[in-house]
Design a protein around this motif. Structure first.
Motif, PDB file in Angstrom:
ATOM      1  N   GLU A 110     -97.652 -50.180 -19.840  1.00  0.00           N
ATOM      2  CA  GLU A 110     -96.847 -50.030 -21.065  1.00  0.00           C
ATOM      3  C   GLU A 110     -96.551 -51.374 -21.725  1.00  0.00           C
ATOM      4  N   ILE A 111     -96.372 -52.410 -20.917  1.00  0.00           N
ATOM      5  CA  ILE A 111     -95.851 -53.660 -21.477  1.00  0.00           C
ATOM      6  C   ILE A 111     -96.803 -54.845 -21.332  1.00  0.00           C
ATOM      7  N   LEU A 112     -97.324 -55.051 -20.136  1.00  0.00           N
ATOM      8  CA  LEU A 112     -98.149 -56.243 -19.916  1.00  0.00           C
ATOM      9  C   LEU A 112     -99.549 -56.125 -20.522  1.00  0.00           C
ATOM     10  N   TYR A 113    -100.230 -55.047 -20.195  1.00  0.00           N
ATOM     11  CA  TYR A 113    -101.616 -54.937 -20.632  1.00  0.00           C
ATOM     12  C   TYR A 113    -101.753 -54.897 -22.160  1.00  0.00           C
ATOM     13  N   PRO A 114    -100.879 -54.174 -22.865  1.00  0.00           N
ATOM     14  CA  PRO A 114    -100.998 -54.213 -24.338  1.00  0.00           C
ATOM     15  C   PRO A 114    -100.795 -55.631 -24.898  1.00  0.00           C
ATOM     16  N   ALA A 115     -99.884 -56.385 -24.307  1.00  0.00           N
ATOM     17  CA  ALA A 115     -99.658 -57.761 -24.773  1.00  0.00           C
ATOM     18  C   ALA A 115    -100.887 -58.612 -24.490  1.00  0.00           C
ATOM     19  N   PHE A 116    -101.508 -58.355 -23.366  1.00  0.00           N
ATOM     20  CA  PHE A 116    -102.740 -59.083 -23.022  1.00  0.00           C
ATOM     21  C   PHE A 116    -103.845 -58.762 -24.036  1.00  0.00           C
TER      22      PHE A 116
END
Ligand SMILES: [Fe+2]
Ligand SMILES: [Fe+2]
Length: 153
Positions: free
Chosen positions: A59-65
């Motif tokens: 939800e948070i880390l991968y989309p930012a990556f």
């Protein structure tokens, strides 16, 4: 604010989760072969921890990556596929009893999957994020908030 809180960016938080799960898998190995109640309980804790952790990352880390490191998409795609494989095993483990023939093997293979996956995150993904423009402190706050929210439900 303590030093620990100040340094609680997304990466330190996620590494802490990784360490916690690694220790739990080691503890599982130390349980006797017939410690079925203890093994089931610990396996359930590991599965719950991993379910929460993978959800937070997705939800948070991968989309930012993806957003900030669009040239490195292969890495995050691979990580997502690894999550999906782990989730299949997690579900199977949750539905099994600890005295079933394949229970220990499933937990062992899950620990090997996770070990491999964590190495890729810590050695490849996280360093790239540290070098990018991603605001890791802000992401850390988002992770903490979402974790609290999910723990309440
Ligand atoms: Fe992950
Ligand atoms: Fe992770």
């Amino acid at each position: 604010m303590t030093d620990i809180e100040k340094n609680a960016n997304a990466i330190t938080l996620l590494k802490k989760d990784h360490q916690k799960v690694k220790q739990a898998f080691a503890k599982y190995e130390d349980l006797g072969p017939h410690a079925y109640v203890g093994k089931k309980k610990l396996a359930n804790e590991i599965c719950a921890e991993l379910t929460l952790h993978t959800q937070l990352e997705e939800e948070i880390l991968y989309p930012a990556f993806r957003e900030n490191l669009s040239d490195e998409k292969a890495l995050v795609n691979e990580a997502k596929v690894e999550h999906d494989s782990a989730k299949v095993l997690i579900k199977e483990i949750q539905q099994m009893e600890a005295d079933e023939e394949l229970f220990d093997a499933k937990v062992k293979v899950l620990s090997e999957y996770i070990d491999h996956h964590v190495k890729e995150e810590e050695n490849e993904m996280f360093p790239l994020m540290q070098k990018s423009d991603v605001d890791l402190v802000l992401l850390g706050e988002k992770l903490t908030q979402r974790k609290q929210q999910l723990n309440k439900t």
